[in-house]
Design an enzyme around this catalytic site. Structure first.
Site, PDB file in Angstrom:
ATOM      1  N   ASP A  65      22.618 -23.817 -35.848  1.00  0.00           N
ATOM      2  CA  ASP A  65      22.182 -22.345 -35.992  1.00  0.00           C
ATOM      3  C   ASP A  65      21.414 -22.233 -37.129  1.00  0.00           C
ATOM      4  OD1 ASP A  65      24.566 -22.536 -37.345  1.00  0.00           O
ATOM      5  OD2 ASP A  65      25.594 -21.309 -35.731  1.00  0.00           O
ATOM      6  N   HIS A 135      33.673 -17.545 -31.702  1.00  0.00           N
ATOM      7  CA  HIS A 135      32.443 -18.045 -31.642  1.00  0.00           C
ATOM      8  C   HIS A 135      32.177 -19.487 -32.226  1.00  0.00           C
ATOM      9  CE1 HIS A 135      30.938 -16.241 -35.823  1.00  0.00           C
ATOM     10  NE2 HIS A 135      31.229 -17.604 -35.825  1.00  0.00           N
TER      11      HIS A 135
HETATM   12  C1  F6R Z   1      27.767 -22.093 -38.706  1.00  0.00           C
HETATM   13  C2  F6R Z   1      28.317 -21.855 -37.327  1.00  0.00           C
HETATM   14  C3  F6R Z   1      29.484 -20.824 -37.202  1.00  0.00           C
HETATM   15  C4  F6R Z   1      30.724 -21.050 -38.343  1.00  0.00           C
HETATM   16  C5  F6R Z   1      31.789 -20.079 -38.217  1.00  0.00           C
HETATM   17  C6  F6R Z   1      32.741 -20.317 -39.043  1.00  0.00           C
HETATM   18  O1  F6R Z   1      26.830 -23.045 -38.438  1.00  0.00           O
HETATM   19  O2  F6R Z   1      27.977 -22.308 -36.446  1.00  0.00           O
HETATM   20  O3  F6R Z   1      30.019 -20.928 -35.922  1.00  0.00           O
HETATM   21  O4  F6R Z   1      31.205 -22.276 -38.326  1.00  0.00           O
HETATM   22  O5  F6R Z   1      31.089 -18.616 -38.094  1.00  0.00           O
HETATM   23  O6  F6R Z   1      32.153 -19.589 -40.403  1.00  0.00           O
HETATM   24  P1  F6R Z   1      32.918 -20.460 -41.863  1.00  0.00           P
HETATM   25  O7  F6R Z   1      32.902 -21.729 -41.863  1.00  0.00           O
HETATM   26  O8  F6R Z   1      32.191 -19.840 -43.010  1.00  0.00           O
HETATM   27  O9  F6R Z   1      34.502 -19.870 -41.715  1.00  0.00           O
END
Ligand code: F6R
EC number: 3.5.99.6
Length: 240
Positions: A65, A135
């Site tokens: 993304d 998500h």
């Molecule tokens: C990022 C992505 C998101 C993150 C998720 C968790 O490329 O696809 O799904 O993995 O929002 O974010 P963090 O790792 O910052 O807690």
């Protein structure tokens, strides 16, 4: 699905790297994630590469993304993130790396191009983080399981969670992103999902300790995938 719990993010990331290495060869295609979750995994990849054990010369990568509305040079763009946290430290050919072009003048065309590229490739291992709301990629709750590459309106809770990267100011966080769809993620041969911290515990419970498979909790789709590794720290463990 394999569920593995570790004391720390570091330990989980070391094991994730071992698993990753066992699943790929030097010509593989990786699906990559950003955010705070994969940083230690990327450190492991860099360390092993610098010690001469692994070359990325023929590796291809596709990122999940990218935010809409900030330039690639913005320190929090996912293009920048990948350069700073991985690509600049390994011998990957940047022409073989792909991050959605969310700044394109013709965004519809950019989505179509990314979809075509994904349709013409097989991701050997997809790395995933996890949103507190379940998500994966930026496929927020309610995203159809058969979705492809699309623009998503980020949920309020995601904007709030990610404001920690934007001076804790929700107004600075982009409100939309381009994301691979759930169908694209599910086509990967293997998936390694990492989740750290208590904010992820409820989503992990829905993934590991329930029969739910529902679009309202996107990660639950992974129960339908034949090869998923879920590595968490003890704070994200649903039993805690
Ligand atoms: C990022 C992505 C998101 C993150 C998720 C968790 O490329 O696809 O799904 O993995 O929002 O974010 P963090 O790792 O910052 O807690």
């Amino acid at each position: 699905m394999k569920y593995l719990v570790f004391e720390t993010k570091k330990e989980a990331s070391k094991e994730a790297y071992k698993i990753l290495k066992s699943l790929i060869n030097e010509n593989s295609t990786l699906g990559l994630a950003t955010g705070s979750t994969p940083t230690d995994l990327y450190e492991e990849m860099i360390k092993d590469h610098k010690e001469g054990n692994y070359s990325y010369k023929n590796i291809k990568s596709y990122n999940l993304d990218e935010y809409v509305g900030i330039s690639y040079d913005h320190p929090e763009s996912y293009h920048k993130f990948m350069d700073v946290n991985l690509f600049d430290h390994i011998d990957i050919d940047k022409n073989n790396t792909h991050v959605p072009d969310a700044s394109a003048e013709n965004l519809d065309q950019a989505l179509e191009n990314y979809q075509n590229e994904l349709n013409n490739t097989t991701i050997d291992v997809q790395i995933l983080g996890l949103g507190g709301n379940g998500h994966i990629g930026f496929n927020e709750p309610g995203t159809p399981f058969n979705s492809g590459v699309h623009v998503i309106d980020l949920k309020e809770e995601t904007i709030k969670a990610n404001s920690r990267f934007f001076n804790n100011d929700v107004n600075l966080v982009p409100k939309q992103a381009v994301t691979m769809g759930i169908n694209d993620i599910m086509k990967a041969k293997h998936i390694i999902l990492l989740a750290f911290g208590k904010e992820k515990k409820a989503a992990i419970k829905n993934l590991i300790d329930s029969d739910i498979v529902d679009e309202s909790i996107p990660c639950t789709v992974l129960k339908k995938h034949p090869s998923v590794y879920v590595l968490v720290d003890k704070e994200a463990d649903f039993r805690n």
